[in-house]
Design an enzyme around this catalytic site. Structure first.
Site, PDB file in Angstrom:
ATOM      1  CG  ASP A   1      -4.052  -3.179  -1.276  1.00  0.00           C
ATOM      2  OD1 ASP A   1      -5.074  -2.482  -1.209  1.00  0.00           O
ATOM      3  OD2 ASP A   1      -4.054  -4.346  -1.714  1.00  0.00           O
TER       4      ASP A   1
ATOM      5  CD  GLU B   1     -10.429  -3.151   3.172  1.00  0.00           C
ATOM      6  OE1 GLU B   1     -10.210  -4.357   2.975  1.00  0.00           O
ATOM      7  OE2 GLU B   1     -10.933  -2.407   2.319  1.00  0.00           O
TER       8      GLU B   1
END
Length: 496
Positions: A14, A174
């Site tokens: 991420d 997301e």
């Protein structure tokens, strides 16, 4: 020049990136590990070095007894008016918050919470205003990318949370990020889940609150249709413009253990992919919308060499930068020195969703030889190849009423089995070796001038596809058992 992906290897998922002056800074998720949110620094986007963590105090992040893959989810780092901000989610408490610092090498503030749900928060600064985004439901219960304006000093909402984009129809919308480029607002996100269907999508509009028009050729980046291709799971990206005006995406991906073996155990890693804007203002990514294990580019000078560290030892790593603990450690159980470490075990084992005496470093490549000398006083201590509390392989010295022995233990779900033992008698010292390949770990004890094999185990049983979750294998040193004490020395991890 030619550069290779991933640009940061091992479990560093991420990624989010920003630029301050002429230096790039990148942060990654850390989940149940502490300290939280590692920070990297680079001058050229391909060579990254760790410089610290955003969450270094228990008051900043409550990890407690969170399960594996709980805790700290996807962070975003931004730089505005001389100050760095990092916003993230503690998914175990379902709270979005941010911290800030004026010194990227120093400590970060206490958390400032934002009363907006979802995960993967983002901050966008413009004309004295600050906008906060996450995925989830808005104040009217509408799903999508949700946005509100906040007071950056307090985190208080200055506007209702409003859903501004619903994505392109893929599951698990997301990782939203907002950019203003050439007068247009670009909203980039990921869909498909952080698995084999992962993809980056985006839209653009004239206003920060929309409406947004989706890129006609979404997804802009994905490897989801590349069957038999070792690089998969590409998504969760962040854009950055370099000093020469070129655009890039830093994003995650993972490497399968083999071309047709759909298992990955090193975790999600950091990749760099070039971005190109067309005359119509839409941008494309990578090679025909995919990322590659290497790119030839004239955007980076041939004078810049991509460097890769091949050998990790106690002496050439930093306990505060390269190593981490499980949840909040009891520091009195660790004596960390430049060339040795002494661990004091407790009744907490590696099988518990708690904080055993454990300090680990990410496995960064498939092929490696890992070795260390262990001297035990009581209890059990040694190596662990750790994915989570239910999936780890242990090579350890232990003591019982008959003396000392070396054991190879496999922990796969509910199956926990000591596969092999070597009796040491009254000798409390052992030289332990693990050899790693794409598909197998092999376990040895070095004695009398030779390596004595204890057995092997398949890497796939430590993979995300078997264990679940969002992390990757760590090479851990541990001690357990009330009254146990062990000294580790001559640690070396050599990647081939």
């Amino acid at each position: 020049m030619k550069y290779n992906n991933p640009v940061i290897k091992g479990f560093y998922p991420d990624p989010s990136v920003c630029k301050a002056e002429n230096t790039y800074y990148l942060v990654c998720s850390s989940f149940q590990y502490f300290p939280g949110v590692p920070i990297f620094e680079s001058k050229d986007l391909i060579n990254w070095k760790p410089i610290g963590h955003c969450l270094t105090r228990e008051s900043q992040i409550q990890l407690g007894r969170v399960d594996s893959s709980g805790g700290v989810f996807a962070p975003t780092i931004r730089y505005n008016n001389g100050r760095f901000y990092m916003t993230t989610t503690n998914n175990s408490t379902h709270q979005n918050f941010y911290v800030w610092t004026d010194d990227i090498y120093g400590e970060w503030s206490e958390p400032i919470h934002v009363d907006q749900g979802g995960i993967d928060p983002d901050l966008y600064f413009e004309d004295g205003k600050v906008f906060f985004m996450s995925n989830g439901k808005d104040d009217n219960g509408i799903d999508g990318i949700v946005q509100c304006e906040i007071d950056i000093e307090t985190g208080v909402k200055l506007s209702p949370s409003h859903s501004i984009w619903q994505g392109t129809g893929g599951r698990y919308l997301e990782s939203p990020h907002m950019y203003k480029i050439n007068g247009l607002y670009y909203l980039m996100a990921s869909e498909g889940g952080t698995e084999y269907g992962h993809m980056v999508t985006y839209a653009r509009g004239d206003s920060i609150s929309g409406p947004f028009e989706a890129y006609p050729n979404n997804p802009v980046l994905t490897n989801r249709n590349l069957g038999g291709y070792e690089l998969q799971g590409v998504g969760h990206g962040d854009l950055i413009q370099d000093n020469d005006g070129n655009w890039w995406m830093l994003h995650l991906g993972f490497r399968q253990i083999g071309r047709w073996l759909t298992f990955h155990h090193l975790g999600r890693e950091v990749f760099l992919t070039p971005i190109t804007f067309g005359e119509d203002g839409w941008f494309t990514a990578g090679h025909n919308g995919t990322t590659l294990t290497s790119f030839e580019t004239d955007r980076i000078s041939d004078e810049i060499l991509q460097q890769e560290k091949k050998i990790y030892t106690f002496e050439n790593t930093d306990w505060k930068l390269d190593w981490c603990y499980l949840r909040h450690p009891a520091y009195e159980h660790y004596l960390l020195r430049p060339d040795t470490v002494t661990l004091k075990g407790t009744e907490v084992t590696l099988d518990a969703a708690a904080s055993p005496t454990f300090i680990g470093i990410r496995q960064r490549n498939f092929s490696a030889e890992i070795s260390c000398d262990v001297q035990l006083t009581n209890g059990e201590a040694g190596f662990t190849l750790y994915m989570d509390e239910n999936h780890h392989y242990d090579l350890a010295v232990c003591k019982d009423e008959h003396g000392y022995k070396v054991i190879e233990r496999l922990n796969i779900g509910d199956i926990k089995s000591i596969e092999h033992k070597v009796d040491l008698g009254s000798n409390n010292h052992a030289a332990l070796i693990i050899r790693a390949s794409h598909e197998r770990y092999s376990f040895f004890i070095h004695a009398d001038g030779q390596d004595i094999p204890l057995g092997t185990a398949q890497t796939r049983y430590l993979s995300t596809e078997v264990a679940g979750g969002f992390t990757g294998v760590l090479i851990g040193l541990y001690a357990c058992g009330e009254g146990s004490m062990a000294e580790f020395s001559k640690f070396k991890c050599v990647y081939h």
